[in-house]
Design a protein around this motif. Structure first.
Motif, PDB file in Angstrom:
ATOM      1  N   THR A 248       0.822  -1.216   0.000  1.00 51.13           N
ATOM      2  CA  THR A 248       0.000   0.000   0.000  1.00 51.13           C
ATOM      3  C   THR A 248       0.853   1.261   0.000  1.00 51.13           C
ATOM      4  OG1 THR A 248      -1.836  -1.110   1.122  1.00 51.13           O
ATOM      5  CG2 THR A 248      -1.763   1.284   1.270  1.00 51.13           C
ATOM      6  N   ASP A 399      -4.124   1.199  -4.037  1.00 47.17           N
ATOM      7  CA  ASP A 399      -3.474  -0.037  -4.474  1.00 47.17           C
ATOM      8  C   ASP A 399      -3.252  -0.072  -5.981  1.00 47.17           C
ATOM      9  OD1 ASP A 399      -3.298  -0.872  -1.909  1.00 47.17           O
ATOM     10  OD2 ASP A 399      -4.814  -2.451  -2.039  1.00 47.17           O
ATOM     11  N   MET A 400      -4.117   0.590  -6.767  1.00 46.52           N
ATOM     12  CA  MET A 400      -3.905   0.637  -8.205  1.00 46.52           C
ATOM     13  C   MET A 400      -2.626   1.409  -8.540  1.00 46.52           C
ATOM     14  SD  MET A 400      -6.080  -1.208  -9.627  1.00 46.52           S
ATOM     15  CE  MET A 400      -5.388  -0.798 -11.219  1.00 46.52           C
ATOM     16  N   MET A 403       0.254  -0.926  -7.927  1.00 51.75           N
ATOM     17  CA  MET A 403       0.358  -1.922  -8.994  1.00 51.75           C
ATOM     18  C   MET A 403       1.082  -1.344 -10.202  1.00 51.75           C
ATOM     19  SD  MET A 403      -0.195  -4.991  -9.721  1.00 51.75           S
ATOM     20  CE  MET A 403      -1.148  -6.306 -10.442  1.00 51.75           C
ATOM     21  N   LEU A 455      -1.239  -7.341  -2.821  1.00 58.03           N
ATOM     22  CA  LEU A 455      -2.356  -6.579  -3.369  1.00 58.03           C
ATOM     23  C   LEU A 455      -3.596  -7.458  -3.525  1.00 58.03           C
ATOM     24  CD1 LEU A 455      -0.373  -4.570  -6.077  1.00 58.03           C
ATOM     25  CD2 LEU A 455      -1.237  -3.716  -3.896  1.00 58.03           C
ATOM     26  N   THR A 459      -7.737  -5.383  -7.226  1.00 57.80           N
ATOM     27  CA  THR A 459      -6.689  -4.615  -7.891  1.00 57.80           C
ATOM     28  C   THR A 459      -6.215  -5.323  -9.147  1.00 57.80           C
ATOM     29  OG1 THR A 459      -5.955  -3.684  -5.775  1.00 57.80           O
ATOM     30  CG2 THR A 459      -4.402  -3.589  -7.604  1.00 57.80           C
ATOM     31  N   TYR A 460      -6.004  -6.632  -9.051  1.00 54.97           N
ATOM     32  CA  TYR A 460      -5.562  -7.401 -10.212  1.00 54.97           C
ATOM     33  C   TYR A 460      -6.610  -7.382 -11.321  1.00 54.97           C
ATOM     34  CZ  TYR A 460      -1.397  -9.371  -7.981  1.00 54.97           C
ATOM     35  OH  TYR A 460      -0.175  -9.529  -7.408  1.00 54.97           O
TER      36      TYR A 460
END
Length: 487
Positions: A248, A399-400, A403, A455, A459-460
């Motif tokens: 995060t 979180d995006m 990523m 994550l 998010t994935y």
């Protein structure tokens, strides 16, 4: 034009061409940024983001062990910073990771990298602008006893424990105002923006020193027990919490990438960009660790969850007075302005580089002859960032951003050994990653994958949708319009 599909996907831009391209063009960016303001761009993009906001998100996951989360994120960023330093020495151009990828692993992966960077910078700017609203409200409350009305500082789309809710009639107005101010400053030119940012960063560092001194006066070692989160239900336990929190907070190291995006506007870039990256990392890591330890020592971990303007509230609780919170909130307002400013700056320079290569619309590469800045590019970016910040809950964004950052850092690490092989004997000159071309890049990739593991599946899923749209864009527009395809 007779290239096979594989050749088109893997075609690369020559490093010598990358360095010198459009140097004499009236549409090129101006080299007007020195080492100190460049380092401050890196510091300005990082300090403030992680400390002022993400502790509220990270501490509930890790408890007092969030200190380890910051340390793991810093080590990961440090490994990648060495890779950035070597690549920026050899490819001092706008676009950062995108430009590095284009010169090493090929056009298709470079375009995927560009999509990750756009996701990273755009959502980071929106998320940070949203957090600015909380500190502005805290400052106004302590200064004049007035709150911004709830309907004007809360988003339309909100994430709750029961799912997504739409609050009609609500808009988060302060972030939109902040983005507009950043837009006006960026349009004036890079030199003016960098100078203003450097002043704001120095104020920010002074405010954080102020916080550390006062917070340590209320330090209680018992706040670090239990060190790891004991909650095995809705949150995490042990190192699982540390990993989730590290993923995060990792996006807060986005500043390293921002330094590299300025490669085409820096004086003596082969020297100043590597030094600026490493100097920014050192300053950021020291301040992150000091503030994290001081904050955890001054307040129990359980109080961080959902806390608005957290650091200001900590000072108010420690001293029993409002003036320290007022000072810190004012500093945070300035701090987050600088973070938003340089993040939007980085986004526009990445779009500028992609547009120059013909992979997206040429509107993003048009530079004003008067200010030397890409005005239309900046306006488009600010409109999108402002709309997201004004209508979407920040919970969707943190979180995006991580990523996108982790993916970008991984590709940069892969690019180092590829660049060494392409450069041949010349690779021994200038700054090099220590330990050979594989050790540090390999550790960097492993650390990024480790943080990705923390994550969420949501998010994935969103990231997968974004990459799918990117691939379609490449095959429908970018591959055909690429400058390499036309040459």
């Amino acid at each position: 034009m007779n290239q096979t599909l594989v050749q088109k996907l893997t075609r690369t831009k020559l490093v010598a061409h990358q360095n010198a391209e459009d140097a004499s063009s009236s549409n090129s960016l101006h080299r007007s940024v020195g080492l100190f303001p460049l380092t401050m761009i890196g510091v300005g993009a990082t300090i403030g983001t992680g400390i002022f906001f993400t502790m509220v998100e990270a501490v509930p996951k890790a408890g007092p062990s969030v200190i380890l989360s910051f340390l793991i994120a810093a080590i990961t960023a440090g490994l990648t910073a060495l890779c950035y330093a070597e690549l920026s020495f050899r490819i001092p151009a706008s676009g950062s990771s995108y430009s590095f990828a284009y010169a090493t692993v090929g056009e298709f992966l470079a375009f995927i990298m560009a999509a990750c960077l756009l996701l990273e910078y755009g959502l980071a700017a929106s998320a940070v602008a949203i957090g600015w609203s909380d500190y502005l409200n805290n400052f106004l409350n302590n200064a004049i006893g007035w709150h911004i009305p709830e309907m004007l500082r809360s988003p339309t789309i909100v994430s709750t424990a029961t799912g997504i809710e739409v609050h009609g009639g609500h808009i988060n107005l302060p972030p939109i105002i902040l983005v507009c101010l950043c837009c006006l400053l960026l349009i004036r030119g890079a030199k003016e923006s960098a100078t203003t940012n450097a002043i704001m960063v120095m104020i920010k560092l002074a405010i954080l020193v102020f916080f550390v001194v006062i917070a340590f006066s209320g330090f209680d070692i018992n706040n670090f027990h239990p060190f790891f989160s004991p909650d095995g239900g809705t949150h995490y336990t042990g190192m699982a919490g540390v990993t989730a929190a590290a993923a995060t907070v990792f996006f807060s190291f986005i500043g390293l990438d921002t330094v590299a995006t300025a490669g085409e506007e820096v004086r003596n870039p082969t020297r100043n960009v590597p030094i600026g990256i490493l100097a920014a990392l050192g300053i950021v890591t020291v301040f992150y660790m000091l503030v994290a330890v001081a904050a955890m020592g001054a307040q129990p971990a359980a109080k961080f969850a959902g806390q608005e303007a957290g650091l200001a509230v900590i000072l108010q609780n420690v001293t029993g007075q409002t003036w320290p919170a007022l000072v810190l909130a004012a500093g945070a307002v300035i701090s987050v302005f600088s973070v938003t400013l340089v993040t939007i700056y980085g986004q526009t320079r990445i779009l500028y580089a992609i547009s120059k290569d013909g992979l997206i619309s040429p509107v993003f590469q048009k530079v004003s002859p008067r200010t030397g800045s890409p005005v239309q590019n900046t306006l488009i970016v600010c409109i999108v960032v402002g709309l997201v910040a004004g209508f979407v809950d920040a919970t969707f964004l943190w979180d995006m951003v991580s990523m996108g950052t982790l993916t970008a850092f991984s590709v940069v690490s892969v690019a180092v050994p590829v660049m060494r092989r392409k450069a041949g004997p010349s690779a021994v000159k200038g700054f090099r990653v220590p330990g050979g071309p594989y050790l540090v890049p390999g550790l960097s990739i492993a650390a990024c994958l480790y943080l990705m593991f923390g994550l969420s599946m949501t998010t994935y899923t969103i990231f997968g949708i974004w990459i799918t749209a990117t691939v379609l864009t490449y095959f429908l527009y970018s591959m055909r319009n690429s400058r390499l395809n036309r040459q």
